[in-house]
Scaffold this motif. Structure first.
Motif, mmCIF file in Angstrom:
data_model
loop_
_atom_site.group_PDB
_atom_site.id
_atom_site.type_symbol
_atom_site.label_atom_id
_atom_site.label_comp_id
_atom_site.label_asym_id
_atom_site.label_seq_id
_atom_site.Cartn_x
_atom_site.Cartn_y
_atom_site.Cartn_z
ATOM 1 N N TRP A 100 37.390 22.924 58.824
ATOM 2 C CA TRP A 100 36.947 22.555 60.169
ATOM 3 C C TRP A 100 38.122 22.164 61.058
ATOM 4 N N THR A 103 39.070 25.234 62.836
ATOM 5 C CA THR A 103 38.129 25.512 63.925
ATOM 6 C C THR A 103 38.486 24.684 65.153
ATOM 7 N N TYR A 254 33.672 30.157 62.648
ATOM 8 C CA TYR A 254 33.447 29.693 64.018
ATOM 9 C C TYR A 254 34.637 30.013 64.925
ATOM 10 N N SER A 257 34.657 28.644 68.723
ATOM 11 C CA SER A 257 34.890 27.270 69.192
ATOM 12 C C SER A 257 35.607 27.209 70.541
ATOM 13 N N MET A 399 40.542 33.813 61.235
ATOM 14 C CA MET A 399 40.831 32.423 61.565
ATOM 15 C C MET A 399 42.311 32.111 61.370
#
Length: 500
Positions: A100, A103, A254, A257, A399
């Motif tokens: 996270w 993200t 994600y 974001s 990512m």
């Protein structure tokens, strides 16, 4: 990823603020202003400084609401099904939530560029290359998460309708899916303004509902639980690595974001954006996955395979069953509303000639069709495990490349340059392709697939290692290393972020 060093604030400083626009100057397009009271017509268009608003901490609820989810109970239970002890499951859950932070890091590119992350990625892959990556990643993520969450609502809603007297195993899930999908698309149509205002209340509501449900789960927990056949050695690492891959697939997917942060003022501190995004997504995930693991100690693997939602219903009074169904549907709308919203911009970024609102409707139709197919062909638990694991093949490399680019570029993204699609423009690179980014994407996904371990596909590397799943770390590291290395060659001469 767990050993990732702290990032100096100056390395991710926001882009310089342009000269202020006189207050008397006319607004470039009033219809694009952000409001919860009317549909948002803005898609990937640049956000004028006069439309910037909000605080970094607003993002906490934006990410918390979608992640107070029954999906977390399912993933937590999966870890016990894999054979882990409770303490091992807790460690895997915490480790799987660490991405996270990544993200949060890419989220800071939204305010810097003033546009969607699917447009920012042109800096990595080139104008044409980015269309391929966004089409692949954006649509894969959208289809997977729309379907998974609508699937949970479909199964639970159908079960509730059966309790009320309408026992229709085929028609009921389809009807529930269509109704929930329609509400979801409506949220996406109203867009960012509605999400920003409503999700704080949604997060509080969902937290209350799932805490009540947790109160009925805990008395059933076998606090002295021990696996029937404790795992050790390669078997233990295999189960832990598969669980880690399933959990990490959520934060790593994600890449939207930046979309949720793009309305923030340019002067918003990057550290605040990173913290609000990361904690908003990770904290509810950690808590409810642990509850899911605890719940799994009270039932058999066969009961879990039949559906975690059914196990939860069996642990609470019949009169409270509608509370679970309501919570799942609200969470589904929250998560899929955001996913549909950002996916509509991904459609625009790849060149589909649609305004954002029609694009949101198209995304909704595709997600609904996939959900209906899954309701007729699989169980919820199997769908979650397989789809999340396959998602990681693409999500981890994308990512990694995004994070590396943000850090190397020091979060300096010029929105005007990102929208210049002419030959010879700043991000045209080599014939429209960013060779370092595309090569890193291709090699990263290949490496991740070779290290993936699922019931449907096991890569040769994973098989040779005793079914240990290294798809996340290997895909991430390979993509990051290849991207940086190629930027230092002639192939990356036009796109070296540090040369700007």
């Amino acid at each position: 990823m767990s050993d990732m060093p702290l990032i100096p604030e100056e390395a991710i400083a926001p882009a310089s603020v342009p000269d202020a626009v006189p207050a008397s100057a006319p607004h470039p397009d009033p219809s694009l202003s952000d409001s919860a009271a009317r549909p948002e017509t803005r898609g990937i268009e640049l956000i004028d400084d006069r439309d910037r608003h909000g605080r970094a901490r607003d993002l906490f609820a934006v990410w918390a609401a979608p992640n107070v989810s029954v999906l977390n109970f399912t993933i937590g239970a999966t870890l016990i099904v894999l054979g882990l002890e409770l303490w091992q499951a807790v460690l895997v859950i915490i480790a799987g939530m660490l991405p996270w932070v990544l993200t949060g890091i890419i989220a800071i590119s939204g305010p810097a560029a003033g546009t969607s992350g699917s447009v920012v990625m042109r800096a990595m892959y080139g104008i044409i290359g980015n269309r391929i990556v966004v089409a692949f990643m954006g649509w894969l993520v959208a289809a997977v998460y729309l379907a998974l969450n609508w699937l949970a609502a479909a199964f639970l809603g159908a079960d509730m309708l059966a309790r009320l007297g309408w026992d229709a195993p085929v028609a009921a899930p389809i009807v529930v899916t269509v109704v929930v999908a329609a509400i979801t698309v409506l949220v996406a149509v109203y867009g960012h303004g509605l999400i920003l205002r409503a999700y704080t209340y949604v997060a509080i509501l969902l937290l209350g509902i799932f805490l009540v449900l947790t109160g009925f789960i805990l008395p059933n927990v076998d606090w002295g639980y021990r696996a029937a056949e404790p795992l050790s050695g390669v078997a233990l690492w295999s189960a832990a690595s598969i669980g880690f891959a399933i959990i990490a697939s959520a934060p790593l997917s994600y890449i939207n974001s930046p979309d949720m942060a793009r309305y923030l003022p340019r002067t918003t501190k990057p550290g605040g954006i990173i913290a609000a995004t990361a904690f908003g997504g990770a904290l509810p995930g950690i808590f409810f996955m642990i509850v899911g693991a605890l719940m799994a100690t009270a039932v058999s693997a066969d009961e879990l395979s039949a559906g975690v939602e059914g196990v939860m219903l069996g642990m609470m009074p019949a009169g409270l069953a509608p509370l679970l169904v309501f919570g799942v549907i609200v969470n589904t709308v929250a998560l899929n509303g955001m996913t549909t919203y950002t996916s509509s911009m991904a459609l625009q970024a790849i060149g589909v000639p649609l305004r954002r609102i029609p694009a949101a409707a198209v995304v909704g139709v595709i997600g609904t069709a996939l959900t209906i197919y899954l309701t007729l062909s699989t169980t919820f638990l199997n769908a979650v495990n397989l789809m999340l694991q396959f998602l990681i093949i693409v999500a981890a490399p994308v990512m990694a490349i995004f994070v590396v680019d943000v850090l190397l570029r020091r979060n300096r993204y010029d929105g005007l340059d990102l929208f210049d699609e002419r030959r010879g423009s700043r991000f045209w690179y080599t014939g429209g392709w960013g060779v370092p980014g595309m090569a890193a994407f291709a090699l990263g996904t290949t490496a991740s697939a070779l290290c993936l371990s699922t019931e449907v596909w096991t890569g040769p590397i994973a098989q040779a290692m005793g079914y240990i799943d290294l798809s996340v770390p290997v895909g991430t590291i390979v993509a990051a290393v290849v991207y940086v290395a190629l930027l230092r060659t002639r192939l990356g001469a036009q796109g070296r972020p540090w040369a700007e």
